[in-house]
Design a protein around this motif. Sequence first.
Motif: not given
Lengths: 168, 414
Positions: A19, A23-25, A66, A68
Amino acid sequence: MIRKLEGRTWKFGDNINTDLMIPSFALAEPEEKQPKYCFSANRPGWVDLVKPGDILVAGNNFGTGSSRPGAKVLKSLGIICLLAESINGLFLRNCVNYGLPALPCPGVFSSFNEGDIASVQLEEGKVVNLNSGRVLATTALPNMLLEILAAGGIVPLLEGKGLLDKAR
Amino acid sequence: MSSGMTMSEKILARHSQRKEVRTGDLVECDISAAVVLEIDFSLFPWPRKVWDPDRVWLVADHAIPAPTITVANDLVRLRQFARKAGIKNLIDVGRHGISHVTLSERGAILPGEILANDDSHTAAVGALNCAGRGMGALDMLYILCIGRTWFPVGPTVRFIVDGKMPPGVYARDIIHYVAGKYGAFPNHNVEWFGSAIQEMDMSGRFTIATMCAEISADFALFECDETTLNYLKKRPQHPFEPVAPDADAKYKATYHIDVSNLEPQIALPDSVPNNIKTISEVKGIKIDQAYIGSCANSRLEDIKVAAEIVRGHEIAPWVRFIITPGSQATYLEAVEAGYVATLVRGGAVVTNSTCGACFGGSMGLIGEGETCISAGTRNFKGRMGSLNSRIFLGSPAVVAASAIKGEIADPRDI
């Protein structure tokens, strides 16, 4: 066969998670915009300093988190190799699959000052600090993973076998 | 002379058609079932032909129903791909759930099998004696084409958990305790034994197995026992063969834990390993949001605990309490049991099933300077929203008690 990798090092500590790389955003942004947020929470401004050909040296458990594709982001920023005390199993898969050479190498963190030049012979599991002359020997990645890396990752590998849909 | 194998090694040996595997080997395994998520369809080119369409599940789970056009387009591609590849197992909006959560509920994966699923918490299915681990989108592309994948055989460690669980203490507290005391186990498999595990329900085992991703483990396996078989009995299933460790299996380390005096365990913001405190050390910290959801703690038992704590109470006026069931099937059960009514009456929000707030996805984000107490999987900086927010992790009981008090609270005080 993967050529000898040589580059300037950046140092990161333990437990650097996915993350922090995406980052999530940033997940909501188009893929080509995601790399600029890499490490913005833990090392703001780093993306402007990193140059193509640089190498990451990190502590334990690099890439925890994750699925990602953090490895893809590092590669798109020009990182040519990841060396860490230990690498999360999922993150190592992503490195190999996206064609980013990565090598778990105990002792690497204390063997480099940031900015030292690292030379990596992936097939031999050999890492040299060209500034200090220090040589580290670690276990090389298994052949199958070296073959995926040599192909440039999973997509070129499958493309080469004619297994992907050319229409897309 | 060769010694016996752990559960992880046995599954890898079986699926790589080998007599035995050892730490340090790299094995190529066949896959029992493969899950591809809606988010993958922007990440890779399509395979020309899918190796076995009947073994593939296409699942919409991360941010649904679609909150953005990007996600809506991912879902369009998911459905197109299902048609093109002839994949019948499409889990779409309305019948959905978090990928491995809903596959477990459907009896689609069983003991002794390997699930390939590019969700980092797929170790969850280890609760079913099924091998799953974190994988990436390109792993799935390779598997869609070829039906096999590679696994390094890591060393296995085991936890032997004994003692009687005190009231107000749950499986979530056990895995937090382990993370706090022993830290991370990258590239290791972890296996769970002991009387407290034998007495634990499947929901608790799923929680522990899921959270093994947070200690960076590969596979996280439990034995197949009466509890497992009773869980499976209620679901459609095909023939399966569980694995048990050999008596002389070689474990790299064995850790003994007694839960008899365990207190609720809270993960402080930003990471789980080596970052745990007991509830008495952190209670009183003011919160803005409380969240129960994610593959770690979104099962009926979790929602029941929350409802029982909330019954007869009001959520603190400054707190948003969000509960997200792990699947629509669980949602329906929670409605029928009356839990949803209890929670909503208390001032909570019960959302549709999705990964959602746990990864700062479709809803339930937290803003600048806010604090969330969460039973979700992760507390990484910025995970649920602003980079300047904080996420503490605790059991659903801690989260529900905190929602009522408006600060991190001990469920044993309610």
